[in-house]
Design a protein around this motif. Structure first.
Motif, PDB file in Angstrom:
ATOM      1  N   GLY A  48       0.765  -1.242   0.000  1.00  0.00           N
ATOM      2  CA  GLY A  48       0.000   0.000   0.000  1.00  0.00           C
ATOM      3  C   GLY A  48       0.792   1.287   0.000  1.00  0.00           C
ATOM      4  O   GLY A  48       0.201   2.364  -0.025  1.00  0.00           O
ATOM      5  N   GLU A  49       2.133   1.242   0.012  1.00  0.00           N
ATOM      6  CA  GLU A  49       2.928   2.478  -0.024  1.00  0.00           C
ATOM      7  C   GLU A  49       2.834   3.114  -1.408  1.00  0.00           C
ATOM      8  O   GLU A  49       2.867   2.419  -2.419  1.00  0.00           O
ATOM      9  CB  GLU A  49       4.394   2.190   0.293  1.00  0.00           C
ATOM     10  CG  GLU A  49       4.645   1.869   1.733  1.00  0.00           C
ATOM     11  CD  GLU A  49       6.134   1.738   2.018  1.00  0.00           C
ATOM     12  OE1 GLU A  49       6.938   2.461   1.395  1.00  0.00           O
ATOM     13  OE2 GLU A  49       6.471   0.898   2.857  1.00  0.00           O
ATOM     14  N   LEU A  50       2.745   4.442  -1.433  1.00  0.00           N
ATOM     15  CA  LEU A  50       2.672   5.186  -2.691  1.00  0.00           C
ATOM     16  C   LEU A  50       4.006   5.860  -2.988  1.00  0.00           C
ATOM     17  O   LEU A  50       4.665   6.369  -2.074  1.00  0.00           O
ATOM     18  CB  LEU A  50       1.568   6.238  -2.615  1.00  0.00           C
ATOM     19  CG  LEU A  50       0.156   5.684  -2.539  1.00  0.00           C
ATOM     20  CD1 LEU A  50      -0.815   6.765  -2.099  1.00  0.00           C
ATOM     21  CD2 LEU A  50      -0.261   5.098  -3.872  1.00  0.00           C
ATOM     22  N   HIS A  51       4.385   5.866  -4.254  1.00  0.00           N
ATOM     23  CA  HIS A  51       5.639   6.469  -4.711  1.00  0.00           C
ATOM     24  C   HIS A  51       5.393   7.174  -6.039  1.00  0.00           C
ATOM     25  O   HIS A  51       4.539   6.760  -6.812  1.00  0.00           O
ATOM     26  CB  HIS A  51       6.714   5.400  -4.918  1.00  0.00           C
ATOM     27  CG  HIS A  51       7.028   4.609  -3.695  1.00  0.00           C
ATOM     28  ND1 HIS A  51       7.908   5.045  -2.742  1.00  0.00           N
ATOM     29  CD2 HIS A  51       6.560   3.416  -3.258  1.00  0.00           C
ATOM     30  CE1 HIS A  51       7.982   4.149  -1.772  1.00  0.00           C
ATOM     31  NE2 HIS A  51       7.172   3.151  -2.064  1.00  0.00           N
ATOM     32  N   GLY A  52       6.188   8.202  -6.314  1.00  0.00           N
ATOM     33  CA  GLY A  52       6.103   8.910  -7.581  1.00  0.00           C
ATOM     34  C   GLY A  52       7.441   8.966  -8.284  1.00  0.00           C
ATOM     35  O   GLY A  52       8.461   9.267  -7.663  1.00  0.00           O
ATOM     36  N   LEU A  53       7.448   8.647  -9.561  1.00  0.00           N
ATOM     37  CA  LEU A  53       8.648   8.714 -10.401  1.00  0.00           C
ATOM     38  C   LEU A  53       8.288   9.346 -11.735  1.00  0.00           C
ATOM     39  O   LEU A  53       7.108   9.394 -12.116  1.00  0.00           O
ATOM     40  CB  LEU A  53       9.196   7.308 -10.696  1.00  0.00           C
ATOM     41  CG  LEU A  53       9.754   6.471  -9.563  1.00  0.00           C
ATOM     42  CD1 LEU A  53      10.174   5.099 -10.093  1.00  0.00           C
ATOM     43  CD2 LEU A  53      10.936   7.166  -8.913  1.00  0.00           C
ATOM     44  N   SER A  54       9.309   9.755 -12.470  1.00  0.00           N
ATOM     45  CA  SER A  54       9.087  10.158 -13.847  1.00  0.00           C
ATOM     46  C   SER A  54       8.470   8.978 -14.585  1.00  0.00           C
ATOM     47  O   SER A  54       8.824   7.822 -14.334  1.00  0.00           O
ATOM     48  CB  SER A  54      10.409  10.538 -14.506  1.00  0.00           C
ATOM     49  OG  SER A  54      10.232  10.701 -15.895  1.00  0.00           O
ATOM     50  N   ASN A  55       7.573   9.248 -15.493  1.00  0.00           N
ATOM     51  CA  ASN A  55       6.961   8.178 -16.286  1.00  0.00           C
ATOM     52  C   ASN A  55       7.802   7.823 -17.505  1.00  0.00           C
ATOM     53  O   ASN A  55       7.525   6.855 -18.191  1.00  0.00           O
ATOM     54  CB  ASN A  55       5.554   8.589 -16.723  1.00  0.00           C
ATOM     55  CG  ASN A  55       4.754   7.434 -17.270  1.00  0.00           C
ATOM     56  OD1 ASN A  55       4.829   6.313 -16.776  1.00  0.00           O
ATOM     57  ND2 ASN A  55       3.980   7.697 -18.302  1.00  0.00           N
ATOM     58  N   THR A  92      13.817   6.454  -4.772  1.00  0.00           N
ATOM     59  CA  THR A  92      14.826   7.437  -5.178  1.00  0.00           C
ATOM     60  C   THR A  92      14.920   7.671  -6.680  1.00  0.00           C
ATOM     61  O   THR A  92      15.506   8.658  -7.116  1.00  0.00           O
ATOM     62  CB  THR A  92      16.224   6.996  -4.712  1.00  0.00           C
ATOM     63  OG1 THR A  92      16.577   5.782  -5.414  1.00  0.00           O
ATOM     64  CG2 THR A  92      16.262   6.775  -3.205  1.00  0.00           C
ATOM     65  N   GLY A  93      14.413   6.739  -7.494  1.00  0.00           N
ATOM     66  CA  GLY A  93      14.548   6.839  -8.947  1.00  0.00           C
ATOM     67  C   GLY A  93      15.854   6.273  -9.479  1.00  0.00           C
ATOM     68  O   GLY A  93      16.074   6.251 -10.689  1.00  0.00           O
ATOM     69  N   ILE A 103      16.229   8.521 -12.490  1.00  0.00           N
ATOM     70  CA  ILE A 103      15.101   9.309 -12.975  1.00  0.00           C
ATOM     71  C   ILE A 103      14.555  10.136 -11.815  1.00  0.00           C
ATOM     72  O   ILE A 103      14.849   9.854 -10.651  1.00  0.00           O
ATOM     73  CB  ILE A 103      13.996   8.425 -13.601  1.00  0.00           C
ATOM     74  CG1 ILE A 103      13.454   7.422 -12.593  1.00  0.00           C
ATOM     75  CG2 ILE A 103      14.503   7.745 -14.856  1.00  0.00           C
ATOM     76  CD1 ILE A 103      12.279   6.617 -13.110  1.00  0.00           C
ATOM     77  N   GLU A 104      13.776  11.139 -12.143  1.00  0.00           N
ATOM     78  CA  GLU A 104      13.226  12.034 -11.129  1.00  0.00           C
ATOM     79  C   GLU A 104      12.247  11.283 -10.230  1.00  0.00           C
ATOM     80  O   GLU A 104      11.391  10.543 -10.710  1.00  0.00           O
ATOM     81  CB  GLU A 104      12.497  13.191 -11.812  1.00  0.00           C
ATOM     82  CG  GLU A 104      11.992  14.241 -10.881  1.00  0.00           C
ATOM     83  CD  GLU A 104      13.071  15.168 -10.359  1.00  0.00           C
ATOM     84  OE1 GLU A 104      12.879  15.722  -9.269  1.00  0.00           O
ATOM     85  OE2 GLU A 104      14.092  15.343 -11.054  1.00  0.00           O
TER      86      GLU A 104
END
Length: 120
Positions: A48-55, A92-93, A103-104
């Protein structure tokens, strides 16, 4: 999806709502377009952890990482690119298969039931 106005937090990031939490599949991802040209992939791990990276996959140049396979590599939460299968650390990307590539990574938060992504 309910759209809220962007808000400045501490003057360093603009938080943009992208979807409801339940729209991000467990062990999967969704793509979002922010500010007209920033492509972000939001991932939810199996726990359930959410993460964001460049697509954008830096090896192919295609905006496909949100369609990658989410899992872990040696205990590191990761996504494998659907193109050439390089793994990226969701926190971290950093590319786990090529030390010179990163990546970002974007901060993600949940407000109510909405997932927000922060962009500097």
């Amino acid at each position: 999806m309910t759209v809220l106005p962007d808000e400045q937090v501490g003057g360093s990031e603009t938080w943009t709502p992208v979807c409801r939490v339940e729209q991000v599949p467990r062990a999967g991802g969704v793509a979002a377009l922010l500010d007209g040209d920033v492509q972000v992939a939001v991932f939810r791990t199996g726990d359930g952890e959410l993460h964001g990276l460049s697509n954008v996959d830096p090896f192919s140049g295609a905006a496909v990482l949100s369609r990658g396979i989410v899992g872990d590599v040696g205990g590191v939460p990761a996504v494998a690119s659907p193109i050439y299968k390089q793994n990226f650390d969701l926190r971290t990307g950093r590319c786990l298969d090529d030390d010179g590539v990163r990546i970002e990574a974007y901060p993600v938060r949940v407000t109510g039931d909405l997932v927000h992504v922060g962009v500097r």
